[in-house]
Design a protein around this motif. Structure first.
Motif, PDB file in Angstrom:
ATOM      1  N   UNK A   1       0.834  -1.202   0.000  1.00 39.91           N
ATOM      2  CA  UNK A   1       0.000   0.000   0.000  1.00 39.91           C
ATOM      3  C   UNK A   1       0.870   1.254   0.000  1.00 39.91           C
ATOM      4  N   UNK A   2       1.932   1.243   0.782  1.00 37.50           N
ATOM      5  CA  UNK A   2       2.832   2.399   0.829  1.00 37.50           C
ATOM      6  C   UNK A   2       3.503   2.622  -0.514  1.00 37.50           C
ATOM      7  N   UNK A   3       3.946   1.540  -1.145  1.00 33.17           N
ATOM      8  CA  UNK A   3       4.612   1.659  -2.437  1.00 33.17           C
ATOM      9  C   UNK A   3       3.654   2.177  -3.503  1.00 33.17           C
ATOM     10  N   UNK A   4       2.422   1.707  -3.502  1.00 34.98           N
ATOM     11  CA  UNK A   4       1.434   2.190  -4.473  1.00 34.98           C
ATOM     12  C   UNK A   4       1.101   3.658  -4.234  1.00 34.98           C
ATOM     13  N   UNK A   5       1.020   4.042  -2.963  1.00 32.82           N
ATOM     14  CA  UNK A   5       0.734   5.437  -2.644  1.00 32.82           C
ATOM     15  C   UNK A   5       1.863   6.346  -3.126  1.00 32.82           C
ATOM     16  N   UNK A   6       3.106   5.928  -2.896  1.00 31.79           N
ATOM     17  CA  UNK A   6       4.241   6.737  -3.352  1.00 31.79           C
ATOM     18  C   UNK A   6       4.275   6.851  -4.876  1.00 31.79           C
ATOM     19  N   UNK A   7       3.855   5.774  -5.549  1.00 32.34           N
ATOM     20  CA  UNK A   7       3.873   5.761  -7.011  1.00 32.34           C
ATOM     21  C   UNK A   7       2.647   6.430  -7.620  1.00 32.34           C
ATOM     22  N   UNK A   8       1.681   6.811  -6.774  1.00 35.53           N
ATOM     23  CA  UNK A   8       0.490   7.463  -7.275  1.00 35.53           C
ATOM     24  C   UNK A   8      -0.431   6.530  -8.036  1.00 35.53           C
ATOM     25  N   UNK A   9      -0.431   5.264  -7.674  1.00 37.32           N
ATOM     26  CA  UNK A   9      -1.248   4.262  -8.358  1.00 37.32           C
ATOM     27  C   UNK A   9      -2.576   4.047  -7.618  1.00 37.32           C
ATOM     28  N   UNK A  10      -3.665   3.855  -8.361  1.00 39.88           N
ATOM     29  CA  UNK A  10      -4.965   3.668  -7.709  1.00 39.88           C
ATOM     30  C   UNK A  10      -5.006   2.369  -6.908  1.00 39.88           C
ATOM     31  N   UNK A  11      -5.413   2.473  -5.664  1.00 36.29           N
ATOM     32  CA  UNK A  11      -5.457   1.282  -4.817  1.00 36.29           C
ATOM     33  C   UNK A  11      -6.339   1.543  -3.610  1.00 36.29           C
ATOM     34  N   UNK A  12      -6.740   0.471  -2.952  1.00 33.29           N
ATOM     35  CA  UNK A  12      -7.442   0.517  -1.676  1.00 33.29           C
ATOM     36  C   UNK A  12      -6.811  -0.526  -0.764  1.00 33.29           C
ATOM     37  N   UNK A  13      -6.879  -0.273   0.542  1.00 38.32           N
ATOM     38  CA  UNK A  13      -6.316  -1.219   1.512  1.00 38.32           C
ATOM     39  C   UNK A  13      -7.294  -1.371   2.662  1.00 38.32           C
ATOM     40  N   UNK A  14      -7.681  -2.613   2.939  1.00 36.67           N
ATOM     41  CA  UNK A  14      -8.626  -2.914   4.013  1.00 36.67           C
ATOM     42  C   UNK A  14      -7.976  -3.896   4.979  1.00 36.67           C
ATOM     43  N   UNK A  15      -7.906  -3.514   6.256  1.00 36.85           N
ATOM     44  CA  UNK A  15      -7.378  -4.392   7.292  1.00 36.85           C
ATOM     45  C   UNK A  15      -8.543  -5.021   8.051  1.00 36.85           C
ATOM     46  N   UNK A  16      -8.462  -6.329   8.253  1.00 33.06           N
ATOM     47  CA  UNK A  16      -9.532  -7.082   8.911  1.00 33.06           C
ATOM     48  C   UNK A  16      -9.154  -7.356  10.364  1.00 33.06           C
ATOM     49  N   UNK A  17      -9.902  -6.798  11.289  1.00 31.88           N
ATOM     50  CA  UNK A  17      -9.645  -7.018  12.713  1.00 31.88           C
ATOM     51  C   UNK A  17      -9.946  -8.465  13.092  1.00 31.88           C
ATOM     52  N   UNK A  18      -9.045  -9.077  13.881  1.00 29.96           N
ATOM     53  CA  UNK A  18      -9.293 -10.401  14.436  1.00 29.96           C
ATOM     54  C   UNK A  18      -9.285 -11.533  13.436  1.00 29.96           C
ATOM     55  N   UNK A  19      -8.779 -11.301  12.221  1.00 33.29           N
ATOM     56  CA  UNK A  19      -8.794 -12.345  11.200  1.00 33.29           C
ATOM     57  C   UNK A  19      -7.397 -12.920  11.001  1.00 33.29           C
ATOM     58  N   UNK A  20      -7.352 -14.244  10.736  1.00 31.04           N
ATOM     59  CA  UNK A  20      -6.081 -14.928  10.530  1.00 31.04           C
ATOM     60  C   UNK A  20      -5.813 -15.114   9.036  1.00 31.04           C
ATOM     61  N   UNK A  21      -4.908 -16.014   8.713  1.00 31.76           N
ATOM     62  CA  UNK A  21      -4.520 -16.227   7.317  1.00 31.76           C
ATOM     63  C   UNK A  21      -5.584 -16.979   6.533  1.00 31.76           C
ATOM     64  N   UNK A  22      -6.440 -17.723   7.242  1.00 28.65           N
ATOM     65  CA  UNK A  22      -7.350 -18.664   6.584  1.00 28.65           C
ATOM     66  C   UNK A  22      -8.780 -18.157   6.484  1.00 28.65           C
ATOM     67  N   UNK A  23      -9.019 -16.879   6.809  1.00 29.16           N
ATOM     68  CA  UNK A  23     -10.375 -16.332   6.787  1.00 29.16           C
ATOM     69  C   UNK A  23     -11.314 -17.233   7.583  1.00 29.16           C
ATOM     70  N   UNK A  24     -11.007 -17.355   8.874  1.00 29.12           N
ATOM     71  CA  UNK A  24     -11.713 -18.301   9.733  1.00 29.12           C
ATOM     72  C   UNK A  24     -12.995 -17.741  10.334  1.00 29.12           C
ATOM     73  N   UNK A  25     -13.298 -16.469  10.106  1.00 34.21           N
ATOM     74  CA  UNK A  25     -14.487 -15.855  10.696  1.00 34.21           C
ATOM     75  C   UNK A  25     -15.486 -15.482   9.615  1.00 34.21           C
ATOM     76  N   UNK A  26     -16.762 -15.657   9.927  1.00 38.48           N
ATOM     77  CA  UNK A  26     -17.803 -15.398   8.935  1.00 38.48           C
ATOM     78  C   UNK A  26     -17.925 -13.922   8.598  1.00 38.48           C
ATOM     79  N   UNK A  27     -17.842 -13.037   9.613  1.00 35.14           N
ATOM     80  CA  UNK A  27     -18.061 -11.618   9.322  1.00 35.14           C
ATOM     81  C   UNK A  27     -16.954 -11.045   8.444  1.00 35.14           C
ATOM     82  N   UNK A  28     -15.698 -11.428   8.716  1.00 32.52           N
ATOM     83  CA  UNK A  28     -14.608 -10.903   7.904  1.00 32.52           C
ATOM     84  C   UNK A  28     -14.557 -11.600   6.544  1.00 32.52           C
ATOM     85  N   UNK A  29     -14.944 -12.875   6.491  1.00 32.87           N
ATOM     86  CA  UNK A  29     -15.004 -13.563   5.206  1.00 32.87           C
ATOM     87  C   UNK A  29     -16.060 -12.901   4.313  1.00 32.87           C
ATOM     88  N   UNK A  30     -17.210 -12.589   4.898  1.00 38.64           N
ATOM     89  CA  UNK A  30     -18.262 -11.926   4.138  1.00 38.64           C
ATOM     90  C   UNK A  30     -17.829 -10.525   3.722  1.00 38.64           C
TER      91      UNK A  30
END
Length: 656
Positions: A610-639
């Motif tokens: 995200x930092x590299x894209x921001x510095x390069x001026x490239x269109x992007x979005x970044x979403x951080x999921x609270x309480x979520x692991x690598x495997x998308x183990x929660x329904x609310x964050x998976x949804x």
């Protein structure tokens, strides 16, 4: 019978909000909400008791999990225990009265020097007393995490559990402990060093074989108990592809080892992956079936090998050397013709079995088959919010890569819609040593429900296609593993199935890397990219693995080096294949999604991108999921992941 445990309420869409179809136009019904796909399976981890008269399973409503137990002879519930939001990883019957539940959570324990990791805990539920005993917790000298799988043995005095654990009194030791299934308390059964890689127990709970892996010398050793003592019967240098102890052989006087033994291969035969090693003599011989197995099957009582299985393009295949198991599986195939069921659980007498099915018109169901009565019952459904006619069609495909390598994959097309000139999402699997299989896949089905064709390619380096195909992926991050995906796009475009001007790429883990590489390295193919928990900086990823191991040059680092084609975190040649270091070259909008509790690929990877894209001026979005692991183990964050992904796709590559 058991609908009360998994049935959930669905919201109905008001007909007045749906525009009327024009003259001569067929109106497509509204698809299920994305939450129906993002929901955790409504029924999972289904297990039969030893007698086959009882069944246990986990049911999920929202984020809340419950372990339910039912008497199959009467249809009456035996009890339930709320597990809450804990991640349930396994369910196993200890005997007819007690069930073992294994859960995990992401923890950081500075007091014992443990970095953020996924910790596994055990709970034992007693049906009669309604009491829950937590494994190891009553034993104050032990850290209460399970550091191996739990092995169950039944002796003259009843069942006992065996598991490795860390003792506060003996730092560095990971001994084997005998656990009381009534109290959860433990006492030492055998001393084991930290280098003990795995073990096989006899009926009395005594280890009869051990494997040792020395990270310093990179050697793997097989130790067999002979004449009352352990003897090293084989040693091999194994910086990668360490052998593994699998289980007992068919006769009970041997063990099965997965290993690379080219010295034992027969000329003109495919390399064997499994070997039977005689306990008394240490003699090795290849384990042969009518196909090259990926996994072996073991009897629920004797724990001896009785069969094998592998995933093929059209589904899972089984073969059994044990007559009773073969009869049972023949009954399954007769009951479910033209279906490729997966074996989930069976009774000790091999007369009752639970299988899992999914595929055309089937969003996933657990089915109980009784050999005595020749009856089949549905135990529960994985995705009850998705109707049979809402399941998108999935078909195997084959094509050639640019260099002529034969590739396989799967194409999912929108239900009830057009079949030509479709918008496409390339959905890349993780691993990279993994694979996609035929069946109901919640992620690809969700995208197809929104009007997209979905391509899943088992690119070079994927498992299931033999050693040579796997090795073809070594060093090919951002290279041929990447162009295998875009070669699939070109194949579908040449057939007129998809519109090559309307293609995006999505993936998680290694698939997340592939999505970013599609936008930064394999340019001109994709209109947008979505990376979920993806690797973005190869050198930093290798450095992370080096820091977490007991030694910097550990087996995880060597695994990454093999596939990435690098030589450790100091190898700057990997920068040319690191999306975070090539962000200025991005030619498509990028969406980054990452869980803050990810201990496999740290969230710092997506933050760097995200930092590299921001510095390069490239269109992007970044979403951080609270309480979520690598495997998308929660329904609310998976949804939420699905919702944000579909929103981003529709904004950058509309399906209609």
């Amino acid at each position: 019978m058991m609908g009360r445990f998994w049935r959930r309420t669905l919201l109905c869409l008001a007909l007045a909000t749906i525009p009327a179809a024009g003259p001569g136009l067929a109106q497509q019904p509204a698809p299920p909400p994305l939450s129906a796909y993002g929901a955790l399976p409504g029924t999972e981890l289904v297990q039969l008791s030893p007698s086959g008269d009882r069944i246990a399973f986990v049911t999920v409503i929202g984020e809340e999990r419950r372990l339910a137990m039912v008497d199959l002879t009467t249809g009456r519930p035996l009890g339930a225990i709320g597990v809450g939001a804990a991640k349930v990883r396994d369910v196993e019957w200890i005997d007819e009265e007690r069930v073992l539940i294994t859960t995990s959570s992401t923890e950081t324990l500075h007091q014992i020097g443990l970095a953020k990791s996924e910790l596994f805990m055990g709970q034992i539920f007693n049906i009669t007393s309604r009491r829950v005993a937590r494994m190891l917790v009553p034993t104050r000298s032990l850290f209460p995490a399970l550091l191996s799988s739990v092995r169950i043995r039944t002796g003259d005095d009843g069942p006992e559990l065996f598991v490795r654990a860390h003792s506060f009194q003996a730092p560095g030791a990971l001994d084997l402990y005998r656990v009381d299934p009534d109290t959860g308390g433990a006492r030492q059964a055998e001393g084991m060093t930290r280098d003990t890689d795995d073990f096989i127990l006899d009926d009395d709970g005594r280890s009869l074989a051990r494997s040792i892996y020395d990270e310093r010398s990179r050697t793997w050793s097989l130790l067999l108990r002979q004449n009352g003592r352990f003897n090293e019967t084989w040693r091999v240098s194994a910086p990668l592809d360490q052998p593994a102890l699998i289980g007992l052989g068919m006769s009970g006087d041997s063990v099965i080892v997965a290993a690379d033994r080219p010295d034992l291969h027969r000329e003109g035969r495919e390399d064997a992956e499994f070997f039977d090693v005689n306990m008394a003599t240490g003699t090795w011989r290849p384990v042969r079936f009518e196909f090259d197995p990926e996994n072996l099957l073991f009897h629920p009582v004797t724990r001896r090998m009785i069969g094998a299985t592998r995933v093929e393009t059209t589904g899972r295949r089984y073969v059994f050397a044990d007559e009773s198991a073969a009869v049972l599986w023949a009954s399954v195939q007769q009951t479910l013709p033209n279906v490729s069921p997966g074996l989930v659980s069976w009774s000790d007498d091999l007369r009752t079995v639970v299988v899992y099915t999914s595929g055309p018109g089937d969003p996933g169901a657990y089915r109980l088959i009784d050999l005595e009565t020749a009856e089949m019952r549905t135990v529960g459904r994985a995705y009850a919010g998705i109707a049979s006619d809402q399941v998108a069609q999935v078909q195997p495909i084959e094509f050639e890569a640019a260099d002529g390598l034969d590739l396989h994959g799967y194409l999912t097309t929108p239900p009830g819609g057009a079949t030509r000139n479709l918008p496409l999402v390339v959905l890349a699997h993780g691993g990279p040593a993994g694979r996609d299989v035929l069946g109901f896949d919640w992620w690809s089905q969700a995208l197809a429900s929104r009007g997209y064709a979905v391509l899943q390619v088992n690119f070079r380096g994927s498992t299931g296609y033999g050693r040579a195909f796997m090795e073809a992926g070594y060093g090919e991050w951002g290279r041929k593993m990447q162009t295998d995906l875009s070669d699939g796009v070109r194949h579908l475009a040449a057939q007129g199935i998809i519109d090559p001007e309307r293609v995006c790429i999505v993936g998680a883990s290694y698939g997340g890397y592939a999505a970013l590489a599609g936008a930064t390295l394999d340019k001109g193919v994709y209109r947008c990219a979505v990376s979920v928990a993806g690797v973005t900086d190869l050198r930093d990823m290798v450095a992370y693995a080096a820091e977490r191991g007991e030694r910097r040059d550990n087996s995880t680092v060597r695994y990454w080096n093999r596939f990435m084609g690098g030589d450790g975190p100091g190898d700057r040649s990997m920068d040319a294949r690191s999306p975070a270091r090539q962000a200025a070259s991005a030619d498509a909008p990028i969406l980054l999604i990452h869980g803050r509790d990810d201990v496999v690929v740290p969230i710092a990877q997506s933050r760097s991108m995200a930092s590299a894209l921001r510095r390069a001026g490239k269109p992007h979005e970044f979403i951080e999921l609270d309480g979520e692991d690598h495997w998308l183990s929660r329904a609310d964050t998976r949804t939420r992941m699905l919702t944000e992904t579909v929103r981003f796709l529709e904004a950058n590559n509309p399906a209609r």
